[in-house]
Write a protein that holds these residues in place. Sequence first.
Motif, short mmCIF file in Angstrom:
data_model
loop_
_atom_site.label_atom_id
_atom_site.label_comp_id
_atom_site.label_asym_id
_atom_site.label_seq_id
_atom_site.Cartn_x
_atom_site.Cartn_y
_atom_site.Cartn_z
N VAL A 146 0.86 -1.18 0.00
CA VAL A 146 0.00 0.00 0.00
C VAL A 146 0.90 1.23 0.00
CG1 VAL A 146 -1.88 1.21 1.17
CG2 VAL A 146 -1.75 -1.28 1.27
N ASP A 147 1.25 1.71 -1.20
CA ASP A 147 2.19 2.83 -1.29
C ASP A 147 1.57 4.08 -1.91
OD1 ASP A 147 1.96 2.09 -3.94
OD2 ASP A 147 4.12 1.89 -4.29
N LEU A 148 0.26 4.08 -2.09
CA LEU A 148 -0.43 5.22 -2.70
C LEU A 148 -1.56 5.68 -1.80
CD1 LEU A 148 -1.09 7.07 -5.19
CD2 LEU A 148 -2.59 5.23 -5.97
N GLY A 149 -1.72 6.99 -1.67
CA GLY A 149 -2.84 7.55 -0.94
C GLY A 149 -3.65 8.49 -1.82
N ILE A 150 -4.96 8.52 -1.62
CA ILE A 150 -5.84 9.45 -2.31
C ILE A 150 -6.62 10.21 -1.24
CG2 ILE A 150 -7.66 9.78 -4.01
CD1 ILE A 150 -6.99 7.10 -5.19
N ILE A 151 -6.60 11.53 -1.33
CA ILE A 151 -7.29 12.37 -0.36
C ILE A 151 -8.36 13.16 -1.10
CG2 ILE A 151 -7.04 14.21 1.34
CD1 ILE A 151 -4.08 13.36 1.58
N LEU A 229 -2.83 12.95 10.26
CA LEU A 229 -1.47 13.36 9.92
C LEU A 229 -0.53 13.06 11.09
CD1 LEU A 229 -2.24 16.78 8.18
CD2 LEU A 229 -1.47 14.67 7.08
N PRO A 230 0.75 12.77 10.82
CA PRO A 230 1.34 12.61 9.49
C PRO A 230 0.92 11.30 8.83
CG PRO A 230 2.93 12.03 11.17
CD PRO A 230 1.72 12.55 11.90
N LEU A 231 0.96 11.27 7.50
CA LEU A 231 0.60 10.07 6.77
C LEU A 231 1.67 8.99 6.95
CD1 LEU A 231 -0.69 11.61 3.41
CD2 LEU A 231 -2.02 10.92 5.42
N PRO A 232 1.32 7.72 6.77
CA PRO A 232 2.30 6.64 6.93
C PRO A 232 3.51 6.82 6.02
CG PRO A 232 0.07 5.76 6.79
CD PRO A 232 -0.03 7.21 6.47
N SER A 233 4.68 6.48 6.54
CA SER A 233 5.91 6.66 5.77
C SER A 233 6.02 5.71 4.59
CB SER A 233 7.13 6.47 6.68
OG SER A 233 7.11 5.18 7.27
N VAL A 234 5.19 4.65 4.54
CA VAL A 234 5.23 3.70 3.42
C VAL A 234 4.65 4.28 2.15
CG1 VAL A 234 5.19 1.66 4.92
CG2 VAL A 234 3.03 2.66 4.13
N ILE A 252 2.14 17.29 3.40
CA ILE A 252 2.35 16.00 2.75
C ILE A 252 3.83 15.85 2.40
CG2 ILE A 252 1.67 14.51 0.85
CD1 ILE A 252 -0.60 15.23 2.76
N GLU A 253 4.44 14.74 2.81
CA GLU A 253 5.88 14.56 2.61
C GLU A 253 6.22 13.36 1.75
OE1 GLU A 253 7.57 14.45 6.51
OE2 GLU A 253 7.27 16.60 6.87
N THR A 254 5.29 12.87 0.96
CA THR A 254 5.58 11.75 0.07
C THR A 254 6.42 12.21 -1.11
OG1 THR A 254 3.47 12.15 -1.03
CG2 THR A 254 3.51 10.46 0.68
N PRO A 255 7.18 11.32 -1.75
CA PRO A 255 8.01 11.72 -2.90
C PRO A 255 7.24 12.29 -4.08
CG PRO A 255 8.75 9.61 -2.02
CD PRO A 255 7.46 9.93 -1.33
N VAL A 256 5.97 11.91 -4.24
CA VAL A 256 5.16 12.40 -5.36
C VAL A 256 3.82 12.89 -4.82
CG1 VAL A 256 3.93 11.77 -7.48
CG2 VAL A 256 6.22 10.85 -7.04
N VAL A 257 3.40 14.05 -5.29
CA VAL A 257 2.07 14.58 -4.98
C VAL A 257 1.45 15.08 -6.29
CG1 VAL A 257 0.70 16.22 -3.65
CG2 VAL A 257 2.82 15.33 -2.69
N VAL A 258 0.24 14.64 -6.57
CA VAL A 258 -0.51 15.13 -7.73
C VAL A 258 -1.73 15.88 -7.22
CG1 VAL A 258 -1.72 14.54 -9.86
CG2 VAL A 258 0.26 13.19 -9.14
N CYS A 259 -1.86 17.14 -7.61
CA CYS A 259 -2.97 18.00 -7.18
C CYS A 259 -3.96 18.16 -8.33
CB CYS A 259 -2.45 19.37 -6.76
SG CYS A 259 -1.18 19.34 -5.47
N ILE A 260 -5.23 17.95 -8.04
CA ILE A 260 -6.27 18.08 -9.07
C ILE A 260 -7.15 19.27 -8.72
CG2 ILE A 260 -8.23 16.96 -10.19
CD1 ILE A 260 -6.93 14.28 -9.44
N LEU A 261 -7.07 20.30 -9.55
CA LEU A 261 -7.85 21.53 -9.38
C LEU A 261 -9.08 21.46 -10.27
CD1 LEU A 261 -4.78 23.87 -9.56
CD2 LEU A 261 -6.26 23.72 -7.56
N ASP A 262 -10.25 21.60 -9.68
CA ASP A 262 -11.52 21.49 -10.38
C ASP A 262 -11.99 22.90 -10.76
OD1 ASP A 262 -14.11 21.09 -11.26
OD2 ASP A 262 -14.63 19.67 -9.67
N ARG A 263 -11.97 23.20 -12.06
CA ARG A 263 -12.35 24.54 -12.51
C ARG A 263 -13.86 24.80 -12.41
NH1 ARG A 263 -8.64 23.56 -16.83
NH2 ARG A 263 -10.33 23.49 -18.36
N SER A 264 -14.65 23.76 -12.19
CA SER A 264 -16.09 23.96 -12.03
C SER A 264 -16.43 24.50 -10.65
CB SER A 264 -16.85 22.65 -12.27
OG SER A 264 -16.59 21.72 -11.23
N VAL A 265 -15.44 24.54 -9.75
CA VAL A 265 -15.63 25.07 -8.41
C VAL A 265 -14.95 26.43 -8.32
CG1 VAL A 265 -15.20 24.70 -5.95
CG2 VAL A 265 -15.73 22.75 -7.44
#
Length: 308
Positions: A146-151, A229-234, A252-265
Motif C-alpha cells: 500500500v504505497d499510494l494515498g488518495i485524499i 497526519l502525518p501520513l504513513p511513511s510507506v 504532505i511529505e511523500t516523494p510524489v504529490v498530484v494535485c487536481i484543481l476542479d475549474r467547475s468550483v
Amino acid sequence: MLALGARVSRYAATHSGQQLIVALSVPRRDFAAALIASGWVMTRPAPTLAAPLDILRTAKRGVVVRVVTEREVILDRFTRFNQTTDPPRLHLSDTLWEATAIRAVAVIDGVERDFPRRMARPHLGAIGRIARLGNTWDTRLAAASVDLGIIGTCSWLRDDFDVFLSREGDECQLSKALVEDLARATERGTAYRVGFGHGSLLDVVLPEIPKASTAFTKVYASARLADQLPLPSVLRAVVLDGSGAINHLAEIETPVVVCILDRSVADETAAENIVQMRNTRGEPVSVRTDLGWRPPAGVEALAFTVAL
C-alpha cells in the motif's frame, strides 16, 4: 490520466531526495484521481515471490499468509502444510486448500488481528491486458504494497472507482471460474457485479477497506485528514483531489504529490497555494520533456520539485 500516473511512478523511481509536485487544472474532477491512481498502481514494480510450494514448505506455524486462488484472496494464519496427501494440502485457521488451487502465497508481517479475511479475487480486464499485468497479477495481490494515498471526498471517489474501462475492439474473455460463478448467481436470482471484458477501476486501485484481504491504496477524507497526519511513511505518492485536499499540501511529505484543481468550483485558494510554493521553494520540471506527458485538451498542468 492513466499515462500521467505511470509517468510520475517512473519519475519517482529514478529521482530521490526531492518531492515532485504535479498540479492539474481540469474542467471537472470526475475520474481524474481514479485514473491517475490506476496508472500509478499498474506501473509499480512487481514483487518477486518463490513458488507457492517452496514458501509453504518453510513457513512457520502461526505466521500470517496471504493466499491467492482462482476465485479468492485469503488472509489468515498458517497452521500446517500436509505433504503426505496427493495433492498436498494447506491448512489455515479457517479453511483447507489443495496446493494445486493456489496461484500465489506470501508471508505477511505486521498484521496481528481480524482473521480470517476473504474477498473475491479481482479480475483483470482490458486495462490489465494493456499494461501486461497478467503474468504478475497474482504475485501483486499476494505481496501487495500500500504505497499510494488518495485524499478527497470519499463518496465521490467511490463513485469514480465503480466504473469499468475498456478499449475499442477488445473482446470479452471470461475465466472458467467467473463463468461458473455467473451461472450460480443466475440460478439463485442474485445480482452479480461484473464488467466482462472491461476493467474495473476499483479492482486496479484496490482501496484499503475494513476486512479487505489485500489492497494497494489508502483513501482519506479531506475533511478529517488533520486527525490522521502525518501520513504513513510507506506511502510513495498521494493524489490530492480538490481544493479541500490541496489545502493540506504543505503537510504532505511523500516523494510524489498530484494535485487536481476542479475549474467547475469557484475557489482559487488552492491554486494560489500551489503557485506560491512553486515560486518560493520550487524548481521547475517540464511536464512534456521531463515527465514525457502531454496534457489532453482542456487540461492545464505544471510540475516542480521541492526539497523533502
